[in-house]
Design a protein around this motif. Structure first.
Motif, PDB file in Angstrom:
ATOM      1  N   HIS A 183       0.713  -1.223   0.134  1.00 28.84           N
ATOM      2  CA  HIS A 183      -0.102   0.755  -0.203  1.00 28.84           C
ATOM      3  C   HIS A 183       1.169   1.305  -0.062  1.00 28.84           C
ATOM      4  O   HIS A 183       0.314   2.021  -0.171  1.00 28.84           O
ATOM      5  CB  HIS A 183      -0.967  -0.321   1.473  1.00 28.84           C
ATOM      6  N   PHE A 184       2.182   1.010   0.465  1.00 34.21           N
ATOM      7  CA  PHE A 184       3.124   1.998   1.031  1.00 34.21           C
ATOM      8  C   PHE A 184       3.434   2.685  -1.105  1.00 34.21           C
ATOM      9  O   PHE A 184       3.733   3.835  -1.011  1.00 34.21           O
ATOM     10  CB  PHE A 184       3.696   2.595   1.871  1.00 34.21           C
ATOM     11  N   SER A 185       3.933   1.902  -1.547  1.00 33.17           N
ATOM     12  CA  SER A 185       4.291   2.028  -2.883  1.00 33.17           C
ATOM     13  C   SER A 185       3.842   2.678  -3.277  1.00 33.17           C
ATOM     14  O   SER A 185       3.174   2.856  -4.905  1.00 33.17           O
ATOM     15  CB  SER A 185       4.257   0.757  -3.714  1.00 33.17           C
ATOM     16  N   LEU A 186       1.969   2.592  -3.108  1.00 34.34           N
ATOM     17  CA  LEU A 186       0.813   3.683  -3.986  1.00 34.34           C
ATOM     18  C   LEU A 186       1.416   5.427  -3.753  1.00 34.34           C
ATOM     19  O   LEU A 186       0.879   5.934  -5.025  1.00 34.34           O
ATOM     20  CB  LEU A 186      -0.529   3.088  -3.613  1.00 34.34           C
ATOM     21  N   ILE A 187       2.370   5.157  -2.738  1.00 35.27           N
ATOM     22  CA  ILE A 187       2.210   7.050  -2.638  1.00 35.27           C
ATOM     23  C   ILE A 187       3.171   7.750  -3.228  1.00 35.27           C
ATOM     24  O   ILE A 187       4.192   6.604  -3.564  1.00 35.27           O
ATOM     25  CB  ILE A 187       2.830   7.001  -1.086  1.00 35.27           C
TER      26      ILE A 187
ATOM     27  N   ARG B 149      -7.045   9.192  -1.101  1.00 32.17           N
ATOM     28  CA  ARG B 149      -8.280   8.675  -2.398  1.00 32.17           C
ATOM     29  C   ARG B 149      -8.609   7.794  -3.151  1.00 32.17           C
ATOM     30  O   ARG B 149      -9.360   6.919  -3.248  1.00 32.17           O
ATOM     31  CB  ARG B 149      -8.202  10.177  -3.284  1.00 32.17           C
ATOM     32  N   ILE B 150      -6.654   7.001  -3.153  1.00 28.78           N
ATOM     33  CA  ILE B 150      -6.952   6.214  -4.228  1.00 28.78           C
ATOM     34  C   ILE B 150      -6.746   4.937  -3.624  1.00 28.78           C
ATOM     35  O   ILE B 150      -7.153   3.503  -3.642  1.00 28.78           O
ATOM     36  CB  ILE B 150      -4.881   6.057  -4.615  1.00 28.78           C
ATOM     37  N   GLU B 151      -6.636   4.617  -2.167  1.00 29.64           N
ATOM     38  CA  GLU B 151      -7.197   3.470  -1.429  1.00 29.64           C
ATOM     39  C   GLU B 151      -8.939   3.780  -1.454  1.00 29.64           C
ATOM     40  O   GLU B 151      -9.036   2.100  -1.191  1.00 29.64           O
ATOM     41  CB  GLU B 151      -6.869   3.799   0.029  1.00 29.64           C
ATOM     42  N   ARG B 152      -9.465   4.684  -1.187  1.00 27.47           N
ATOM     43  CA  ARG B 152     -10.698   4.202  -1.126  1.00 27.47           C
ATOM     44  C   ARG B 152     -11.661   3.831  -2.530  1.00 27.47           C
ATOM     45  O   ARG B 152     -12.430   3.629  -2.232  1.00 27.47           O
ATOM     46  CB  ARG B 152     -11.469   5.674  -0.659  1.00 27.47           C
ATOM     47  N   GLN B 153     -10.675   4.741  -3.522  1.00 27.21           N
ATOM     48  CA  GLN B 153     -11.596   4.287  -4.711  1.00 27.21           C
ATOM     49  C   GLN B 153     -11.109   3.037  -5.606  1.00 27.21           C
ATOM     50  O   GLN B 153     -11.637   1.990  -6.387  1.00 27.21           O
ATOM     51  CB  GLN B 153     -10.624   5.482  -6.070  1.00 27.21           C
ATOM     52  N   GLY B 154     -10.084   2.230  -5.066  1.00 23.71           N
ATOM     53  CA  GLY B 154      -9.220   1.250  -5.811  1.00 23.71           C
ATOM     54  C   GLY B 154      -9.300   1.907  -7.127  1.00 23.71           C
ATOM     55  O   GLY B 154      -9.025   2.170  -7.323  1.00 23.71           O
ATOM     56  N   GLU B 155      -9.206   0.294  -7.612  1.00 26.73           N
ATOM     57  CA  GLU B 155      -8.032   0.323  -9.009  1.00 26.73           C
ATOM     58  C   GLU B 155      -8.693  -0.883 -10.120  1.00 26.73           C
ATOM     59  O   GLU B 155      -8.681  -1.931  -9.615  1.00 26.73           O
ATOM     60  CB  GLU B 155      -6.620   0.580  -9.492  1.00 26.73           C
ATOM     61  N   ARG B 156      -9.692  -0.127 -11.086  1.00 29.40           N
ATOM     62  CA  ARG B 156     -10.283  -0.873 -12.072  1.00 29.40           C
ATOM     63  C   ARG B 156      -9.910  -1.305 -13.549  1.00 29.40           C
ATOM     64  O   ARG B 156      -8.291  -0.578 -13.516  1.00 29.40           O
ATOM     65  CB  ARG B 156     -11.858  -0.476 -12.587  1.00 29.40           C
TER      66      ARG B 156
ATOM     67  N   SER C  40      -9.053  -0.425   7.317  1.00 32.64           N
ATOM     68  CA  SER C  40      -8.186  -0.686   6.588  1.00 32.64           C
ATOM     69  C   SER C  40      -7.317   1.188   6.649  1.00 32.64           C
ATOM     70  O   SER C  40      -5.901   1.035   6.864  1.00 32.64           O
ATOM     71  CB  SER C  40      -8.379  -1.474   5.666  1.00 32.64           C
ATOM     72  N   ILE C  41      -8.172   1.921   5.585  1.00 29.10           N
ATOM     73  CA  ILE C  41      -7.231   3.031   5.720  1.00 29.10           C
ATOM     74  C   ILE C  41      -7.334   3.926   6.742  1.00 29.10           C
ATOM     75  O   ILE C  41      -6.028   4.169   6.909  1.00 29.10           O
ATOM     76  CB  ILE C  41      -8.592   4.013   4.566  1.00 29.10           C
ATOM     77  N   ARG C  42      -8.126   3.706   7.603  1.00 29.43           N
ATOM     78  CA  ARG C  42      -7.047   3.928   9.246  1.00 29.43           C
ATOM     79  C   ARG C  42      -6.618   3.485  10.073  1.00 29.43           C
ATOM     80  O   ARG C  42      -5.026   4.225   9.863  1.00 29.43           O
ATOM     81  CB  ARG C  42      -8.691   4.482  10.390  1.00 29.43           C
ATOM     82  N   ASN C  43      -6.329   2.223   9.530  1.00 28.04           N
ATOM     83  CA  ASN C  43      -4.962   1.763   9.986  1.00 28.04           C
ATOM     84  C   ASN C  43      -3.627   2.218   9.480  1.00 28.04           C
ATOM     85  O   ASN C  43      -2.705   2.366   9.858  1.00 28.04           O
ATOM     86  CB  ASN C  43      -4.981  -0.187  10.714  1.00 28.04           C
ATOM     87  N   ARG C  44      -3.539   2.172   7.841  1.00 23.58           N
ATOM     88  CA  ARG C  44      -2.315   2.274   6.986  1.00 23.58           C
ATOM     89  C   ARG C  44      -2.284   4.140   7.584  1.00 23.58           C
ATOM     90  O   ARG C  44      -1.151   4.272   7.587  1.00 23.58           O
ATOM     91  CB  ARG C  44      -2.722   1.534   5.783  1.00 23.58           C
TER      92      ARG C  44
END
Length: 415
Positions: free
Chosen positions: A102-106, A133-140, A157-161
Motif C-alpha cells: 500500500h505505501f508503494s502507491l504513495i 483517495r486512491i485507497e478508497r477508490q481502488g483500481e479497475r 483499513s485506511i485508518r490503520n494504514r
C-alpha cells in the motif's frame, strides 16, 4: 533512445527497468509502476539521453534545498519497522506487508505538476490526501471496468494504514539529525468508520442466539459458544483459558485472562502460539455467573492446572477455522433456513454480549473493563449508539416542553 524492460520478481510483482546509453556507458533506473517508468523514459529522451537535471538515482528529483539525509519513503518505512520494539514478529510482518503493497502507491507531486517517487522529506499533505483517495477508490482494469486490479479499502483499513504512516513520518521528525519539521499526516481527512450502509456488527436477541445454539449438536462446541456470548471474551482469549486461570470458590468467581492465541510468523513450526492478550488492559479478571461456574467446574474436573478449559474432539485446543467451518457456520445456516433473519459471525457473539449488557443498563466504563479495551473511546465508538437507557427521560422532557403553550408577542393596534 531509452528502452523499458519488465522484470518479474519471485513474489509475483513486476519492476520496470529503463535503460539507455550516456557517453558510451549503459545507465539504468528502476520503477515499481509502468506509468512512472514511461514518464521517466520520456524525461531521459527529452534530456538528450542523459539523466534529468536534479534526478538522483533510486530517489527521484531532489529539490535544491533537500535534506542530504533524505531517502525513499519505502526505505525509511522499512527501517522504522525493523527497529520497532514491543511488537511480535507476526505484527512486524503485517506492517512490512502494508508498506510493500500500500505505501508503494504513495507518490509526490511537485509544484510544477511532475509526479515523482515519494521520499521521507518530499512527502506533503496533498500527497497523503491523494493516496487516501486512491485507497478508497481502488483500481479497475482499464479494458474491463467490471474487474478490479485493486479493491477499494474499507475505512478501518485506511485508518490503520494512515496511523502507521503517521508514526513513520513522526519518526523522521524525531530523528537525529532531524529529517522533517512537520508531520504531513496531521490534517488528513479520513473516511468515517460508519461510511457505509451495512453495519459491520450483528447483534443477536436472546431468542435469536438460542435458535443458533440449538443447531450446534456437539455439546463441547455448544459450551464454547455459550461461554463466548456470556463472557464477551475474544476467541483467542477463551480458547487459551486453562484450568489454573479459574477461581471458582471465591465470593465472586472469576476467570483470569492472561494469555491468548497469536498467529506465528511465517516459517515457524507452529501456526499459532500463546502470547499476551491483545492490549495491556486485556489482562483482566472476568466475573462469572452461576451458570458459567457450573460449566467451568464440569469442564475442569479431573484435569491438570495446565489443561485447556475448552477442548476439541482430540483433546487439544479449538482452532478458529475448525470451529467456524464445522460447528458455527453449519448451525447458522440451519437457523437461517428455519427463519433466522441474521447471519452472525463468530465474533458477533462478543458484540452481542455487549448489547445485552447495555440493554441491562450496565455503564460503558464497566463494559470497557470487561472487554479489555485499552481506551474507553474504543468502547464508546463501537457501542455508544446502543446506549438507550435515557431515551424515555429525553422523550418525557421533550413532551413536557412541547406541552407548554408557546409564548406569543402582544398585539397592539396602531391608531
Amino acid at each position: 533512445m531509452a528502452s523499458i524492460t519488465e522484470r518479474p520478481k519471485a513474489d509475483g510483482t513486476v519492476t520496470y527497468q529503463i535503460k539507455w546509453r550516456q557517453d558510451g556507458e549503459w545507465q539504468t533506473e528502476k520503477f515499481g509502476d509502468h506509468p512512472g517508468a514511461i514518464q521517466f523514459k520520456q524525461l531521459v529522451e527529452a534530456h538528450g539521453s542523459r539523466w534529468p537535471h536534479g534526478w538522483v538515482r533510486g530517489v527521484g528529483f531532489v529539490e535544491p534545498d533537500a535534506n542530504p539525509q533524505d531517502m525513499p519513503l519505502i526505505k525509511w518505512a522499512e527501517r522504522y519497522i525493523s527497529r520497532l520494539n514491543g511488537v511480535d514478529e507476526r505484527t512486524r510482518e503485517d506492517y512490512e506487508r502494508e508498506v510493500r503493497i500500500h505505501f508503494s502507491l504513495i507518490q509526490h507531486t511537485r509544484g510544477d505538476g511532475l509526479v515523482v517517487p515519494a521520499t521521507v522529506c518530499n512527502l506533503t499533505q496533498d500527497d497523503v490526501d491523494d493516496w487516501v483517495r486512491i485507497e478508497r477508490q481502488g483500481e479497475r482494469e482499464p479494458n474491463n471496468p467490471k474487474k478490479w486490479i485493486r479493491l477499494p479499502a474499507d475505512p478501518k483499513s485506511i485508518r490503520n494504514r494512515h496511523g502507521l504512516l503517521f508514526c513513520i513520518i513522526q519518526a523522521a521528525i524525531d530523528a537525529t539529525p532531524q529529517l522533517r519539521t512537520v508531520n504531513c499526516c496531521k490534517k488528513t481527512s479520513l473516511p468515517r468508520m460508519d461510511d457505509h450502509i451495512e453495519d459491520d456488527m450483528t447483534f443477536l436477541e436472546r431468542d435469536e442466539y438460542a435458535r443458533v445454539a440449538m443447531e450446534i449438536k456437539d455439546p463441547d462446541a455448544r459450551d464454547l459458544a455459550d461461554w463466548l456470548v456470556s463472557t464477551g471474551m475474544r476467541w483467542g482469549e477463551a480458547t487459551a483459558l486453562q484450568v489454573r486461570d479459574l477461581s471458582l470458590s471465591a465470593d465472586i468467581p472469576t476467570a483470569n485472562i492472561q494469555r491468548a492465541w497469536k498467529k506465528a510468523p511465517k516459517g515457524a513450526p507452529e501456526t499459532f502460539y500463546l502470547g499476551p492478550p491483545k492490549t495491556r488492559k486485556g489482562r483482566r479478571l472476568i466475573a462469572l455467573s452461576s451458570a458459567q461456574v457450573a460449566t467451568a467446574r464440569r469442564l475442569s474436573e479431573g484435569y491438570s492446572p495446565e489443561a485447556f478449559l475448552f477442548r476439541a474432539a482430540m483433546g487439544g485446543p479449538w482452532r478458529h477455522g475448525n470451529f467456524y467451518h464445522r460447528k458455527w457456520r453449519p448451525a447458522v445456516l440451519a437457523a437461517v433456513a428455519k427463519g433466522l433473519p441474521k447471519r452472525p459471525r463468530l465474533h458477533d457473539l462478543r458484540h452481542t454480549h455487549v448489547a445485552w449488557l447495555i440493554g441491562a443498563g450496565i455503564p460503558l466504563p464497566a463494559i470497557q473493563a470487561r472487554l479489555g479495551h485499552e481506551s474507553i473511546q474504543t468502547t464508546v465508538d463501537r457501542y455508544g449508539h446502543l446506549v438507550r437507557e435515557l431515551d424515555s427521560d429525553i422523550i418525557a422532557a421533550v413532551d413536557a416542553a412541547m406541552g407548554l403553550p408557546a409564548p406569543r408577542a402582544a398585539l397592539h393596534r396602531v391608531v
